[in-house]
Enzyme design. Structure first.
Site, mmCIF file in Angstrom:
data_model
loop_
_atom_site.group_PDB
_atom_site.id
_atom_site.type_symbol
_atom_site.label_atom_id
_atom_site.label_comp_id
_atom_site.label_asym_id
_atom_site.label_seq_id
_atom_site.Cartn_x
_atom_site.Cartn_y
_atom_site.Cartn_z
ATOM 1 N N HIS A 86 -7.349 -6.003 0.594
ATOM 2 C CA HIS A 86 -6.177 -5.178 0.897
ATOM 3 C C HIS A 86 -5.444 -5.640 2.152
ATOM 4 O O HIS A 86 -4.464 -5.036 2.544
ATOM 5 C CB HIS A 86 -6.649 -3.721 1.092
ATOM 6 C CG HIS A 86 -5.568 -2.696 0.983
ATOM 7 N ND1 HIS A 86 -4.974 -2.358 -0.213
ATOM 8 C CD2 HIS A 86 -4.979 -1.900 1.923
ATOM 9 C CE1 HIS A 86 -4.080 -1.409 -0.021
ATOM 10 N NE2 HIS A 86 -4.055 -1.115 1.265
ATOM 11 N N SER B 272 0.826 -1.199 0.000
ATOM 12 C CA SER B 272 0.000 0.000 0.000
ATOM 13 C C SER B 272 0.874 1.269 0.000
ATOM 14 O O SER B 272 1.636 1.486 -0.949
ATOM 15 C CB SER B 272 -0.966 -0.034 1.187
ATOM 16 O OG SER B 272 -1.983 0.924 1.049
ATOM 17 N N ASP C 34 -9.955 -5.582 -3.582
ATOM 18 C CA ASP C 34 -9.376 -4.526 -2.754
ATOM 19 C C ASP C 34 -10.305 -3.320 -2.743
ATOM 20 O O ASP C 34 -10.651 -2.777 -3.792
ATOM 21 C CB ASP C 34 -8.007 -4.143 -3.327
ATOM 22 C CG ASP C 34 -7.192 -3.269 -2.400
ATOM 23 O OD1 ASP C 34 -7.756 -2.324 -1.817
ATOM 24 O OD2 ASP C 34 -5.979 -3.529 -2.275
#
Length: 280
Positions: A257, A148, A224
């Site tokens: 995620h 991320s 995600d």
């Protein structure tokens, strides 16, 4: 520079350790974790992978959730996991989770009140590796990866430092931060309103200008929740195609995620890096 051992736990015949030290670059006390395989006790130099974590994370998220130690031990690779921002009572912060502590974005801030402490780019590129190489049995063969915000950090740091890393990989990276809400908020605060300065920390822009063809692997979950608005892997994919950059972007159906996604594919990433770190 003195290291203080916080904890040491045996893990897969190696050691999962946590240290603190005074950072001159960030002007505060910093903490990082390191996994040392059992072979690292010998008088040799081992390759190292730097892992950069995402928003709200510390050095503990990856070491506790990713399950990377087993494969790192098997491959004989040291893992270094820094914190995601400067810390301390004197360090500027924000009420939002996506700015301030836990959200350093791996840039060198130029704006008040962030400039005195928020120099995570210099910390990851220069200060921390010098510290690691002076205190642990590692050589100059390095790879870098992250998740991320940390995926953004890994990609941009690798692209901005040709020859420094053997390979780079990322899970769910923020690929085009100059064009997403997370990046626009952080960059305007840390770097100011001149958007031309933001491009130096945007993987999509940097990849389009890159002269080095560094081995690059990106894993992205198709479920995600941040995919379309924040991560924008399609922008990076288009830039890679236009530049003839052979990046491998894998889209995984059903994955989100979270660290469950990372744990599912961390072995693939470590083996990917090992192919280059251990090449003779």
């Amino acid at each position: 520079m003195t290291l203080q051992l916080v904890s040491k736990t045996q893990c897969f015949d190696g050691a999962q350790c946590q240290y603190t030290h005074r950072s001159d670059v960030l002007d505060c006390e910093m903490r990082f974790s390191v996994f040392l395989p059992s072979q690292a006790e010998k008088d040799e130099s081992f390759p190292v992978i730097y892992w950069l974590s995402g928003l709200t994370c510390t050095d503990e998220n990856f070491s506790q959730k990713a399950g990377a130690q087993r494969m790192a031990a098997e491959l004989g690779i040291v893992l270094v996991i820094p914190d995601t921002s400067p810390r301390g009572d004197d360090v500027a912060d924000d009420e939002g989770y996506d700015l301030g502590k836990g959200a350093g974005f791996y840039v060198n801030a130029t704006q008040t009140p962030w400039k005195p402490h928020y120099r995570m780019y210099d910390y990851i590129v220069d200060e921390l590796p010098a510290l690691i190489e002076a205190n642990f049995p590692v050589g100059d063969r390095r790879a870098i990866c992250g998740h991320s915000m940390g995926g953004h950090g890994a990609l941009t740091i690798a692209l901005k430092n040709p020859g420094r890393f053997t390979s780079v990989s990322a899970f769910s990276p923020i690929c085009n931060p100059i064009a997403c809400p997370w990046g626009e908020k952080a960059f305007s605060a840390y770097l100011g309103e001149d958007r031309s300065t933001w491009e130096e920390y945007d993987a999509t822009v940097l990849l389009s200008r890159a002269t080095e063809r560094l081995p690059m692997l990106i894993s992205q979950g198709e479920e995600d929740q941040f995919l379309e608005q924040q991560l924008k892997p399609n922008a990076l994919e288009a830039a890679a195609e236009a530049a003839g950059y052979p990046v491998k972007i894998e889209h995984h159906a059903g994955y989100d995620h979270s660290y469950y996604f990372i744990a599912s594919f961390i072995e693939q990433h470590l083996r990917f890096h090992a192919d280059y770190l251990l090449a003779h």
